[in-house]
Enzyme design. Structure first.
Site: not given
Length: 710
Positions: A53, A55, A136, A138, A196, A429, A432, A453
């Protein structure tokens, strides 16, 4: 650099507006118009935005600044004259009799002060005159217009390009917050309510989990999920999605029910709509700014996405006098939050191991401020996500925060230096050395996205996390034994497995290095800890089962198992008998309402592991018991029924309500289904209430529930 990013970056890379010549400006305006139109289509038609938004706002502000400098160059197709994008094919078109315009933006407190000052000057108000303005949150969702005739819902549409939208009436009818018929008296013949459509964080997470289990693509964020759900050609799909609706303005109205913005919102509530409970009215500009910063601080706790605060002059006669400018009303303003995206460098990728053995890649970032918070780590979820993003250590990436969601990388800025190697996800992992495997999902037949794992409690990372879970509030709930203490005791070798907790005092008595002599401890704190441990040698069986940390077993399932099997010994005996999947015990486990194949497999696998059985034996030897749950009442009006709670309860906590229901012999479920008997709906109930109405389930408010429960 990719083509999709190149056009955006080139548009921003032009010289400052103040230095643009009359010859250069038309070319720049043409480029910006094309760029903004492209991103409008991506956002409004395809629900697949490629830029943030912030940009997008930068592009629009640059376009408006050039037009202000050279007004004679304003194009007929200027973005400043346009809202959204034309409707996509697939739905019928609806012409908005009153255009659905967008709002002008403010990006700092000074912009808000300027807004109030402009209004005062336009209306010729004196300094002592009060200027009431509503405020309010948005909502970050999808705008929709709902038309009612003679009180009945007859048509609903998306915003589209502001003048023409898509007819999504049947889909909107599936949303519980949208009444099929308006309540009350003196309702105007024609009412068009606008608001909305959105999805809460909780519902979004649950939807994505269902998508994963079904082997379907997940949604990137709640807005995309809401938009994609509303614009389904099959309304049944929309009905299955947990959409909600906040009403905040109106379009065509044969007669207004009030002479103020706040008065109309009150009427909306009476007619059956949900208006944001944080809606308020301020009499000074400083009160508006305080409101904004209060909402900004509470943003992460709201449970749904917002991207700013909207201000509107409260008096409707003043709104009429103020009128409109270009594509927005002069009497309203959207005060946007700081950008929640930023660029930084991914320095390295590390693997963390969780309680259930999940290997989660974490991006270590060069610290960057995102939405006012310094971010140095971001989740990468799993190996598939790393592959999808194409991210490598050393890349410049875009990081995003959304409310209280863990920061995540949304894309790579594709100017990677040569020689950067792909990240290879480990097959062992890191804690261990045990094998890390991706299990086959029995529902989809596909490999799980998460590698796990296989070391179980042998794995130090899993052991610490499982110990933390064991003592957590909804399990054994041992006061004074928190995350830090568990980690320290584990590192020092004092607590390696759950039964070590209950032998700590005895071992401490024989030790040369007493707990009271350790840094941060004393005689009093050590004694309190030992007393707290002793007090939890007997806990309810459901807490005991939950504390074991069996994968997929949450609080609700633990209580189901405790009710079904009665004692820990019987539970373990039956689960061991179910190991070959052919025994009657396995069929009995699957017959429990709420236990599916995935959960059953996980429970049986847990008891099949020798080290897990040794943990249980150790707890028994330490005198730890799971106490059977008290018998449920069988004569109560809710005995044997499935009850679901939703919304905010005022006279009791959710936990108290659930406990009372179970005490009365009811089963408490977390979601509404055909098996639900009663839905107890508190304030601000949402999608669960809508689904209950759709299924014809008995619905009680809090007072009715209290009367029924006694």
């Amino acid at each position: 650099m990719s083509a999709k990013r190149k056009s955006f970056d080139e548009a921003l890379a032009q010289k400052d507006v103040d230095h643009l010549t009359l010859e250069e400006a038309p070319e720049e305006l043409e480029r910006l118009a094309a760029e903004i139109e492209k991103h409008d289509k991506l956002y409004y038609q395809k629900d697949a935005p490629r830029i943030s938004d912030a940009e997008y706002d930068t592009l629009r502000r640059r376009n408006e600044a050039i037009e202000a400098r050279y007004p004679e160059l304003v194009r007929e197709d200027s973005p400043s004259h346009r809202v959204g994008a034309q409707p996509a094919d697939g739905f019928g078109k609806v012409v908005h009799k009153v255009p659905m315009l967008s709002l002008s933006n403010a990006f700092d407190d000074e912009d808000v002060r300027d807004f109030a000052l402009r209004i005062r000057r336009f209306l010729n108000l004196k300094e002592e005159d009060i200027l009431p303005i509503t405020a309010e949150p948005k909502i970050d969702g999808l705008s929709a217009a709902l038309r009612y005739e003679k009180g009945k819902f007859v048509m609903g549409a998306t915003r589209g390009d502001g003048r023409e939208g898509e007819n999504v009436t049947e889909n909107l009818k599936t949303i519980g917050d949208i009444p099929a018929e308006l309540k009350g008296k003196n309702i105007p013949d024609v009412v068009e309510v606008r608001g909305e459509v959105y999805m809460s964080h909780e519902d979004f997470a649950a939807l994505n989990e269902r998508q994963r289990e079904a082997g379907k693509p997940v949604f990137a964020n709640p807005r995309n999920a809401a938009a994609g759900s509303l614009r389904q050609l099959d309304a049944k799909i929309t009905a299955s999605r947990p959409l909600r609706f906040f009403a905040y303005t109106w379009g065509e109205m044969s007669d207004l029910p009030a002479d103020t913005q706040s008065g109309v919102m009150d009427a909306f509530r009476k007619w059956g709509f949900t208006v944001n409970p944080l809606f308020g009215r301020c009499d000074t500009v400083e009160a508006l700014i305080d409101f904004y910063h209060d909402i900004e601080e509470r943003r992460a706790t709201l449970g749904y996405d917002i991207d700013g605060v909207v201000y509107k002059v409260d008096r409707l006669d003043w709104q009429n006098r103020l009128g409109f400018v270009s594509r927005s009303p002069r009497w309203a303003l959207a005060h946007k939050f700081p950008a929640e995206q930023a660029m930084t460098v991914l320095e390295k990728i590390e693997i963390q191991v969780g309680r259930t053995g999940a290997l989660t890649p974490v991006a270590r970032l060069t610290p960057v401020t995102v939405g006012g918070v310094v971010v140095s780590n971001a989740t990468l979820h799993n190996a598939d996500e790393i592959e999808r993003l194409g991210v490598r250590p050393g890349d410049t990436v875009v990081v995003q925060r959304a409310g209280d969601v863990i920061p995540q990388i949304v894309r790579v800025v594709e100017d990677r230096p040569r020689g950067k190697k792909k990240f290879v996800f480990p097959d062992t992992c890191p804690e261990c050395g045990s094998h890390a495997v991706r299990e086959v999902n029995p529902k989809t037949g596909k490999l799980d996205a998460v590698a796990r794992c296989t070391g179980g409690l042998v794995c130090p990372a899993q052991a610490v996390e499982r110990l933390r879970h064991f003592v957590s509030r909804n399990a054994f709930d041992i006061e004074g034994l928190g995350e830090k203490q568990i980690a320290a005791f584990f590192e020092d070798g004092l607590i390696k497995k759950p039964d070590d907790i209950f032998t700590l005092a005895a071992r401490d008595a024989k030790s040369l290095k007493k707990l009271k002599d350790r840094e941060g401890w004393g005689a009093t704190s050590a004694r309190k800890l030992f007393d707290a441990i002793d007090a939890r040698r007997e806990v309810e069986l459901d807490r005991f089962i939950f504390g074991l940390g069996i994968r997929h077993v949450g609080e609700t399932n633990a209580r189901l198992l405790a009710r079904s099997y009665g004692t820990l010994d019987h539970f373990e005996e039956q689960m061991r008998a179910a190991a070959d999947r052919e025994d009657e015990a396995y069929a009995e486990l699957l017959s429990i309402d709420g236990v599916g194949e995935v959960l059953a497999e996980s429970i049986v696998d847990f008891f099949a592991e020798k080290h897990n059985r040794e943990v249980l034996d150790g707890l028994r030897e330490a005198g730890v018991k799971g106490v059977p749950l008290p018998k449920q009442e069988t004569s109560s009006p809710v005995a044997g029924k499935t009850v679901v709670f939703t919304g905010s309860l005022e006279k009791m906590t959710r936990s108290e309500a659930k406990a009372r229901a179970e005490q009365l012999g009811a089963k408490v479920a977390g979601s509404v289904s055909a098996k639900t008997d009663i839905l107890v709906a508190g304030a601000d109930a949402g999608s669960k209430l809508a689904k209950a109405r759709e299924l014809g389930i008995e619905i009680l408010d809090e007072d009715q529930w209290i009367e029924l429960a006694g």
